[in-house]
Scaffold this active site. Structure first.
Site, PDB file in Angstrom:
ATOM      1  N   SER A   1       0.828  -1.199   0.000  1.00 12.21           N
ATOM      2  CA  SER A   1       0.000   0.000   0.000  1.00 12.21           C
ATOM      3  C   SER A   1       0.871   1.260   0.000  1.00 12.21           C
ATOM      4  O   SER A   1       1.669   1.450  -0.921  1.00 12.21           O
ATOM      5  CB  SER A   1      -0.970  -0.049   1.186  1.00 12.21           C
ATOM      6  OG  SER A   1      -2.039   0.841   1.013  1.00 12.21           O
TER       7      SER A   1
ATOM      8  N   HIS B   1      -7.455  -6.082   0.416  1.00 15.01           N
ATOM      9  CA  HIS B   1      -6.291  -5.191   0.386  1.00 15.01           C
ATOM     10  C   HIS B   1      -5.146  -5.701   1.255  1.00 15.01           C
ATOM     11  O   HIS B   1      -3.984  -5.525   0.909  1.00 15.01           O
ATOM     12  CB  HIS B   1      -6.723  -3.798   0.848  1.00 15.01           C
ATOM     13  CG  HIS B   1      -5.635  -2.771   0.790  1.00 15.01           C
ATOM     14  ND1 HIS B   1      -4.915  -2.516  -0.355  1.00 15.01           N
ATOM     15  CD2 HIS B   1      -5.135  -1.938   1.749  1.00 15.01           C
ATOM     16  CE1 HIS B   1      -4.022  -1.559  -0.105  1.00 15.01           C
ATOM     17  NE2 HIS B   1      -4.134  -1.205   1.164  1.00 15.01           N
TER      18      HIS B   1
END
Length: 259
Positions: free
Chosen positions: A93, A238
């Site tokens: 991320s 994610h």
């Protein structure tokens, strides 16, 4: 002007071959150097492993500046301090974006790049407003126990995994990330300044159920990372490395240590 900061880090090099390239692991927003521990434990027999706290996170210094050129400069200074000439860089991320930004200022210092569930694009979305609100609610309530903080956060956050992830950075009533600066600089964190084409191997690992790497971003990825390849991990979101660690590690090993 971006001024580099001395990052907090953990370096493990006692198990790996002397000539092995170090693997650098970089966490995401609200994280710390322990977040990619499952990767570190698996990689350290084959590579020295360097885990870092990015600025405004963990035990690294605080700054009012929070953008990817600054984060990349911090990483480059750490490489210099530790005499790391070249490394394998793996980021999740925000950490993936920091790794990609490093290619712009030190292109020859990265042998291979792994970006876990993030693309080199400006997302222009506020995905974390509920998280910021829950974090601030804990602070305003003056709570010091993780159990009480968790109970309060459950009033506004539905994902227990997210709550437990955040609480890893909650110690004696204090957050080990700089909440005011992260909120103030949030547009820089979700944003992106395009980097020059980096002509070396890059792997983009995507969680199948995550919105962070989409087909519409293929052009952006290819222009900035022309040797990029993609790997999709089925049934994951994610936090793909936490949800499906074996699948992520298989993809990383095939990429960085091809037989």
């Amino acid at each position: 002007m971006n001024f580099a900061m001395k990052l907090n880090y953990r370096l493990q090099s006692d198990q790996s071959p002397a000539d092995a390239l170090p693997a650098v692991l970089i966490h995401g927003l609200f994280g710390n150097l322990d977040n990619l521990g499952v990767l570190a434990r698996d990689l350290k027999p084959d590579h020295p492993v360097l885990q870092v706290d990015l600025r405004n996170h963990g035990l690294s210094p605080r700054s009012t500046e929070m953008n990817y050129p600054a984060m990349a400069q911090d990483l480059l200074e750490l490489f210099d301090d530790l005499d790391i000439g070249k490394a394998l860089v793996i980021g999740h991320s925000m950490g993936g974006k920091a790794a990609m930004a490093l290619t712009a200022i030190a292109p020859e210092r990265i042998e291979k790049l792994v970006s876990i569930d993030v693309a080199p694009v400006d997302y222009a979305l506020r995905r974390h407003d509920k998280i910021f609100a829950a974090i601030n609610a804990v602070t305003e309530a003056g709570l010091t126990q993780r159990s009480a903080a968790a109970a309060l956060m459950r009033e506004s956050l539905a994902e227990e995994g997210v709550i437990q992830f955040l609480l890893k950075s909650f110690h004696e009533g204090e957050w080990r990330f700089n909440v005011p600066v992260l909120l103030d600089q949030y547009e820089n964190i979700v944003g992106w300044q395009k980097v020059p084409a980096w002509p070396h191997p890059a792997l983009f690992i995507r969680g199948e159920l995550s919105p962070y790497i989409q087909d519409k971003f293929r052009g952006d990825i290819a222009r900035q990372f022309p040797q990029a390849r993609a790997h999709v991990v089925a049934g994951s979101g994610h936090w793909v490395h936490a949800e499906k660690p074996e699948a992520v590690l298989r993809a990383i090993h095939r990429f960085i240590d091809p037989v």
